[in-house]
Design a protein around this motif. Structure first.
Motif, mmCIF file in Angstrom:
data_model
loop_
_atom_site.group_PDB
_atom_site.id
_atom_site.type_symbol
_atom_site.label_atom_id
_atom_site.label_comp_id
_atom_site.label_asym_id
_atom_site.label_seq_id
_atom_site.Cartn_x
_atom_site.Cartn_y
_atom_site.Cartn_z
ATOM 1 N N PRO A 1 -1.074 6.423 -19.677
ATOM 2 C CA PRO A 1 -0.441 5.683 -18.565
ATOM 3 C C PRO A 1 -1.449 5.347 -17.468
ATOM 4 C CG PRO A 1 0.893 7.581 -19.211
ATOM 5 C CD PRO A 1 -0.419 7.724 -19.914
ATOM 6 N N MET A 2 -1.203 4.240 -16.782
ATOM 7 C CA MET A 2 -2.075 3.784 -15.699
ATOM 8 C C MET A 2 -1.265 3.683 -14.404
ATOM 9 S SD MET A 2 -3.924 0.067 -15.144
ATOM 10 C CE MET A 2 -5.033 0.219 -16.522
ATOM 11 N N SER A 3 -1.701 4.380 -13.376
ATOM 12 C CA SER A 3 -1.058 4.316 -12.074
ATOM 13 C C SER A 3 -1.648 3.156 -11.277
ATOM 14 C CB SER A 3 -1.253 5.626 -11.310
ATOM 15 O OG SER A 3 -0.996 5.460 -9.929
ATOM 16 N N TYR A 4 -0.786 2.296 -10.768
ATOM 17 C CA TYR A 4 -1.282 1.177 -9.951
ATOM 18 C C TYR A 4 -1.957 1.689 -8.684
ATOM 19 C CZ TYR A 4 -1.432 -2.695 -6.688
ATOM 20 O OH TYR A 4 -1.865 -3.612 -5.775
ATOM 21 N N GLN A 5 -1.335 2.662 -8.022
ATOM 22 C CA GLN A 5 -1.905 3.151 -6.765
ATOM 23 C C GLN A 5 -3.276 3.784 -6.977
ATOM 24 O OE1 GLN A 5 0.965 5.659 -4.794
ATOM 25 N NE2 GLN A 5 2.277 3.945 -4.188
ATOM 26 N N ASP A 6 -3.433 4.511 -8.090
ATOM 27 C CA ASP A 6 -4.746 5.096 -8.371
ATOM 28 C C ASP A 6 -5.768 4.008 -8.681
ATOM 29 O OD1 ASP A 6 -3.627 7.550 -8.009
ATOM 30 O OD2 ASP A 6 -3.491 8.057 -10.149
ATOM 31 N N PHE A 7 -5.356 2.990 -9.425
ATOM 32 C CA PHE A 7 -6.266 1.915 -9.818
ATOM 33 C C PHE A 7 -6.689 1.097 -8.601
ATOM 34 C CE2 PHE A 7 -7.694 -2.048 -11.646
ATOM 35 C CZ PHE A 7 -8.249 -1.698 -12.870
ATOM 36 N N ALA A 8 -5.751 0.892 -7.675
ATOM 37 C CA ALA A 8 -6.011 0.006 -6.541
ATOM 38 C C ALA A 8 -6.511 0.736 -5.307
ATOM 39 C CB ALA A 8 -4.740 -0.763 -6.195
ATOM 40 N N ALA A 9 -6.682 2.060 -5.379
ATOM 41 C CA ALA A 9 -7.055 2.841 -4.198
ATOM 42 C C ALA A 9 -8.343 2.313 -3.569
ATOM 43 C CB ALA A 9 -7.231 4.307 -4.588
ATOM 44 N N GLY A 10 -8.267 1.991 -2.284
ATOM 45 C CA GLY A 10 -9.444 1.548 -1.549
ATOM 46 C C GLY A 10 -9.860 0.119 -1.824
ATOM 47 N N ALA B 1 0.830 -1.209 0.000
ATOM 48 C CA ALA B 1 0.000 0.000 0.000
ATOM 49 C C ALA B 1 0.861 1.255 0.000
ATOM 50 C CB ALA B 1 -0.922 -0.009 1.215
ATOM 51 N N GLU B 2 2.029 1.155 0.625
ATOM 52 C CA GLU B 2 2.949 2.284 0.667
ATOM 53 C C GLU B 2 4.118 2.014 -0.276
ATOM 54 O OE1 GLU B 2 2.224 4.948 2.343
ATOM 55 O OE2 GLU B 2 0.438 4.070 3.276
ATOM 56 N N GLY B 3 4.934 3.019 -0.461
ATOM 57 C CA GLY B 3 6.131 2.825 -1.269
ATOM 58 C C GLY B 3 5.977 3.336 -2.684
ATOM 59 N N ARG B 4 6.875 2.905 -3.516
ATOM 60 C CA ARG B 4 6.984 3.406 -4.884
ATOM 61 C C ARG B 4 5.769 2.993 -5.722
ATOM 62 N NH1 ARG B 4 11.929 4.608 -7.693
ATOM 63 N NH2 ARG B 4 13.089 3.604 -5.999
ATOM 64 N N ASP B 5 5.209 3.937 -6.453
ATOM 65 C CA ASP B 5 4.101 3.641 -7.362
ATOM 66 C C ASP B 5 4.651 2.986 -8.637
ATOM 67 O OD1 ASP B 5 1.593 3.498 -8.484
ATOM 68 O OD2 ASP B 5 1.438 5.636 -8.951
ATOM 69 N N VAL B 6 3.803 2.248 -9.337
ATOM 70 C CA VAL B 6 4.151 1.664 -10.631
ATOM 71 C C VAL B 6 3.230 2.263 -11.685
ATOM 72 C CG1 VAL B 6 4.213 -0.437 -12.020
ATOM 73 C CG2 VAL B 6 5.024 -0.487 -9.673
ATOM 74 N N ILE B 7 3.833 2.817 -12.735
ATOM 75 C CA ILE B 7 3.077 3.396 -13.838
ATOM 76 C C ILE B 7 3.220 2.474 -15.050
ATOM 77 C CG2 ILE B 7 2.700 5.413 -15.284
ATOM 78 C CD1 ILE B 7 2.285 5.975 -12.322
#
Length: 466
Positions: free
Chosen positions: A329-338, A259-265
């Motif tokens: 581009p797709m951000s993993y953190q945005d996609f997986a939020a919540g 949940a924390e750390g480097r995002d993947v785009i």
């Protein structure tokens, strides 16, 4: 102590040889390695000032150190113990097997090799064979990617030229670490590819130990910001269509994220060609229902010699357009939020949808669509009408289109299709044999998903009206 000792000549040579090797390993080789290491560091420092995404320290680590880091990873160590128990073998034997797998997977990236000749070869090959075109490309969108995020380019797989083409286009922004299959594990190709930063995958291997080592390498590279590129389809398309994804590598990446750390785009990349060099080989494999690419060495050598002869005599003509488009581009953190469930399949499907949406349109698939709609006998005049209608339909949908008009690209492309013996031409009349229908269908398939039912029927309607 001073008396003479007689020994056979072969033994004297062997002793001197061992002494020379020892001297090299202890005195000379460390100095040589230090010299090249310092030179590489200067190259990296210089290149990092020009790259949008600098080369990560992880990628520059010594290969030996990286192998050690992987095989002593707690998860890998646990897998080694489990593997030894399952196979009823000593743990030290399982450990050596793990080391062998790690040596096979871990690349030996050389910044000097990458920037001194790798980029130049990629550029020369791409522009020698094709008219390279950028389709959909939003520079500002790509530059806006978080510089601390890990970028992974995900691409459809049309040809083995994909590696070369994308390396050439991305080389001014970053270095790429590719996942490559068994085909590249042939010396000296394997050494060159590893020096370019690629890592090998045994796609047919299902062993738990191997998969764990591969997963940990991919996860470590992702955690440390290494820019990567892989083909979610898992292999070359045999039909010309963009295939459904396979989730192995994607799952390794996602399962290692917290949940924390480097995002993947994830950056979707779509590639299309007027001429896939290995098209008939792929079509034949698809018709046979397997992925065995039966290319005879003599035939491959003949093609290379013919190419060299044409280059030397100035008779070589480029193979048409090779076009590359970059999707949103797709951000993993945005996609997986919540969300807490496994998102591998959902992300894989979303990425393939984004790839399909930006597949660039090139002339040959357009002409193939019209020819198949008209039947085995067609006319150039009707081809121009059909292609113009399709371009209008596709432009309304925002597709990445050729720069030329239908009236320009049809007459320019037909001679290439004649030369490739896909069609025959007699004045305005164009014919093709049933045996070549599969080739036309292969190229049509690359863009058919871009046209809805109305667009797909437009060529047929215009042909009937004509």
């Amino acid at each position: 102590m001073t008396q003479n000792v007689q020994i056979p000549l072969w033994l004297l040579i062997l002793i001197l040889l061992f002494a020379a090797v020892t001297a090299l390993s202890h005195f000379l080789l460390p100095s040589v390695r230090w010299f090249f290491r310092k030179r590489m560091e200067r190259v990296v420092t210089q290149m990092n000032t020009r790259l949008a995404r600098p080369i990560e320290p992880f990628k520059l680590a010594r290969r030996h150190d990286m192998i050690q880091r992987i095989i002593y990873d707690p998860e890998v160590t646990a897998a080694i113990v489990e593997h030894a128990e399952d196979q009823d073998m000593p743990e030290n034997v399982a450990f050596e097997q793990a080391r062998q797998y790690a040596r096979e997977i871990v690349p030996s990236f050389s910044a000097t090799a990458y920037f001194s000749f790798g980029m130049r070869i990629a550029k020369w090959l791409s522009r020698s064979f094709y008219r390279v075109r950028l389709g959909n490309f939003d520079r500002e969108e790509l530059l806006a990617i978080d510089p601390d995020a890990t970028v992974i380019f995900v691409m459809n797989h049309r040809s083995n030229m994909d590696y070369v083409l994308v390396t050439h286009l991305v080389s001014q922004a970053s270095t790429l670490s590719y996942a490559v299959g068994e085909w590249a594990r042939v010396w000296p190709l394997s050494a060159i590819i590893k020096a370019m930063g690629a890592y090998f995958i045994r796609r047919r291997s299902r062993g738990t130990l191997y998969r764990k080592i591969l997963a940990r390498y991919v996860q470590m590279a992702t955690e440390n910001g290494v820019t990567q590129a892989f083909f979610p389809e898992g292999g070359l398309s045999l039909t010309g269509r963009t295939m459904e994804p396979k989730y192995g590598l994607l799952n390794y990446v996602i399962s290692g994220l917290g949940a924390e750390g480097r995002d993947v785009i994830f950056v979707p990349v779509a590639i299309n060609y007027d001429h896939v060099i290995e098209d008939r080989v792929l079509i034949k494999a698809g018709q046979d229902g397997n992925r065995r690419f039966g290319v005879k060495l003599t035939k491959a050598a003949g093609v290379i010699l013919r190419y060299l002869g044409q280059r030397l005599t100035g008779r070589f003509r480029k193979l048409g357009a090779a076009s590359v488009s970059f999707g949103t581009p797709m951000s993993y953190q945005d996609f997986a939020a919540g969300r807490s469930e496994d998102l591998t399949e959902e992300i894989g499907q979303a990425l393939m949808d984004r790839i399909r949406a930006v597949v660039p349109v090139v002339p040959v698939p357009l002409i193939a669509t019209s020819l198949l709609a008209q039947g085995t006998v067609a006319s150039e005049v009707q081809l121009v009408r059909d292609v113009e209608a399709m371009l209008t339909e596709l432009a309304a949908k925002g597709a990445a289109l050729p720069r030329r008009t239908a009236a320009q690209l049809v007459p320019d492309t037909l001679p290439d299709l004649v030369r490739r013996k896909i069609i025959k031409r007699d004045g305005d009349t164009i014919t093709f044999d049933e045996v070549d229908r599969a080739v036309l269908e292969y190229y049509r398939a690359s863009i058919e998903h871009l046209m809805d039912a109305t667009a797909a029927k437009s060529a047929e309607i215009s042909a009937i009206a004509g």
